[in-house]
Design an enzyme around this catalytic site. Structure first.
Site, short mmCIF file in Angstrom:
data_model
loop_
_atom_site.label_atom_id
_atom_site.label_comp_id
_atom_site.label_asym_id
_atom_site.label_seq_id
_atom_site.Cartn_x
_atom_site.Cartn_y
_atom_site.Cartn_z
N GLU A 34 0.85 -1.20 0.00
CA GLU A 34 0.00 0.00 0.00
C GLU A 34 0.88 1.24 0.00
OE1 GLU A 34 -2.92 -0.51 -0.69
OE2 GLU A 34 -3.91 -2.01 0.57
N GLY A 122 -16.12 3.47 -1.94
CA GLY A 122 -15.25 4.24 -1.04
C GLY A 122 -14.78 3.46 0.18
N GLY A 124 -12.15 1.14 0.13
CA GLY A 124 -10.79 0.60 -0.01
C GLY A 124 -10.73 -0.60 -0.94
N LEU A 125 -11.84 -0.88 -1.65
CA LEU A 125 -11.85 -2.04 -2.56
C LEU A 125 -11.79 -1.59 -4.02
CD1 LEU A 125 -14.51 -4.24 -0.73
CD2 LEU A 125 -12.02 -4.40 -0.61
N ASP A 177 -4.70 0.05 -8.70
CA ASP A 177 -6.10 -0.38 -8.85
C ASP A 177 -6.43 -0.62 -10.33
OD1 ASP A 177 -6.04 0.20 -6.17
OD2 ASP A 177 -6.99 2.15 -6.39
C1 GLA Z 1 -5.61 3.84 -3.41
C2 GLA Z 1 -4.93 4.39 -4.66
C3 GLA Z 1 -3.84 3.46 -5.13
C4 GLA Z 1 -2.87 3.12 -4.01
C5 GLA Z 1 -3.63 2.69 -2.78
C6 GLA Z 1 -2.74 2.51 -1.58
O1 GLA Z 1 -6.31 2.68 -3.70
O2 GLA Z 1 -5.88 4.52 -5.70
O3 GLA Z 1 -3.17 4.02 -6.23
O4 GLA Z 1 -1.99 4.18 -3.78
O5 GLA Z 1 -4.65 3.60 -2.41
O6 GLA Z 1 -1.92 1.43 -1.80
#
Ligand code: GLA
Length: 387
Positions: A34, A122, A124-125, A177
């Site tokens: 991350e 929104g 984190g997925l 992502d």
């Molecule tokens: C979000 C961002 C990604 C990445 C993550 C953290 O999902 O879109 O580009 O930086 O946070 O790993």
């Protein structure tokens, strides 16, 4: 009836004509890595078996009309008027993709789109990237761009989607992502090296070790364009400048002691997160390949500690869920995604899934938090055409 067929029928009713097709793209859960993508580092995402679908048909008048089944209000904008935050909200992610393709000189015209999703938004997925990449897939086919046909085309689409997010939605995110959604391999995690965007697919099969990956939505929400995410990105850039490197990826674990003398405490902890997270990602890909899920889970917990203490992107609900899950028998757990809320991911022996989820429910009730929602994550397939 399939989701894609249902969306196509709904499109016909709303827009008074049949869509040309239905396309979709998955969310993702990142096993580790991350805040490494925008530092040129390593990530290990798995495309999630939950996605966003887009039914679409082209228009000849340069207008983009979009309706989402999940968010009220229609977006109606001329493509030549799309600019930072115009349209605002979720519309920026979709319109931004068409804007980025047009800016690259590709023959993109107007579109009608109906959007549906079974992803948490929104949390984190990667709901934003699923929206961008489903729109990108649709645009590629609708306007004959041919970018879904091979990996080089998908790399280009992923970059356009990231540009949309950075410039139109104004969220300074990296590319994990979009890479996962467009270049994912079914049944695999992807070790992505962001120095050159190369991939190593690694088989993903937790059931073979008798475990599952339990995702718990803490119902706390983030917005990546709301500031904190950008602060972390800016801090990493500042640390890189002070260390004289173009990207924090250039710094190795053995160089941390020397770097400590050159940075203040906050910037050093941001650096330490990125450097150790890169090492964890490379190692976890090997552990996954070897089927060593104990080691995978331990790597996740170490990643959580680093995100909590060094990167400082956790929130109390997330820490409570992580600690309680581990106390109730999870082998390891951590925050998923960019942070400041969202979901927790835990590696749990299959016979303990109910017990772990129940323990987190009780801990949340005792703390006065809303009960989390949980599901076992399975690997999905990359973006493509469904109908
Ligand atoms: C979000 C961002 C990604 C990445 C993550 C953290 O999902 O879109 O580009 O930086 O946070 O790993």
């Amino acid at each position: 009836m399939s989701t894609a067929q249902g969306l196509a029928d709904d499109f016909r009713e709303r827009f008074g004509r049949a869509p040309s097709g239905v396309w979709s793209a998955p969310g993702r859960f990142n096993l580790v890595g991350e805040h490494t993508d925008y530092n040129g580092g390593f990530c290990l995402p798995v495309p999630l078996d939950r996605r966003t679908w887009v039914a679409a048909a082209p228009r000849d008048d340069g207008r983009l009309r979009m309706v989402s089944l999940d968010v009220p209000g229609e977006v109606d904008v001329r493509l030549d008027e799309v600019t930072a935050h115009r349209p605002g909200g979720w519309g920026a992610y979709a319109a931004g993709v068409l804007w980025a393709l047009r800016r690259a000189g590709l023959p993109v015209r107007g579109v009608d789109m109906l959007i549906g999703s079974d992803l948490l938004i929104g949390a984190g997925l990667s709901s934003s990237a699923a929206l961008e990449c489903s729109v990108a897939a649709a645009a590629s086919d609708l306007f004959g761009l041919g970018l879904l046909a091979d990996d080089a085309g998908r790399v280009a689409l992923a970059v356009h989607c990231q540009t949309a997010e950075n410039e139109i939605a104004q969220a300074p995110t990296g590319g994990v992502d979009q890479t996962s959604a467009l270049r994912g391999v079914k049944g695999h995690a992807l070790l992505i090296d962001f120095l050159n965007r190369t991939l190593r697919p690694v088989p993903y099969d937790p059931a073979s070790a008798g475990v599952g990956v339990l995702i718990l939505d803490t119902r706390t929400r983030h917005s990546l364009s709301a500031g904190h995410f950008g602060d972390r990105h800016a801090e990493c850039d500042r640390a890189a400048v002070l260390l004289g490197v173009d990207l924090l990826r250039r710094v190795g674990v053995d160089e941390l002691p020397a770097a400590e003398a050159r940075l203040d405490d906050v910037l050093f902890r941001r650096l330490r997160h990125v450097v150790t997270e890169n090492a964890r990602a490379v190692r976890m890909a090997d552990d996954l390949e070897a089927g060593d899920w104990r080691a995978v889970a331990e790597g996740m917990t170490a990643a959580h500690v680093s995100m909590r203490d060094d990167l400082e992107v956790s929130v109390p609900q997330i820490d409570l869920a992580v600690g309680t899950a581990i106390g109730a028998g999870a082998w390891g757990a951590r925050l998923v995604g960019g942070g400041f809320g969202g979901c927790v991911m835990a590696v749990v022996p299959l016979d303990l899934v109910g017990g772990v989820a129940g323990a987190v429910d009780r801990a949340f009730a005792a703390a006065g938090y809303d009960a989390p929602d949980g599901f076992l994550a399975t690997a999905g397939s990359p973006a493509g055409r469904d109908l």
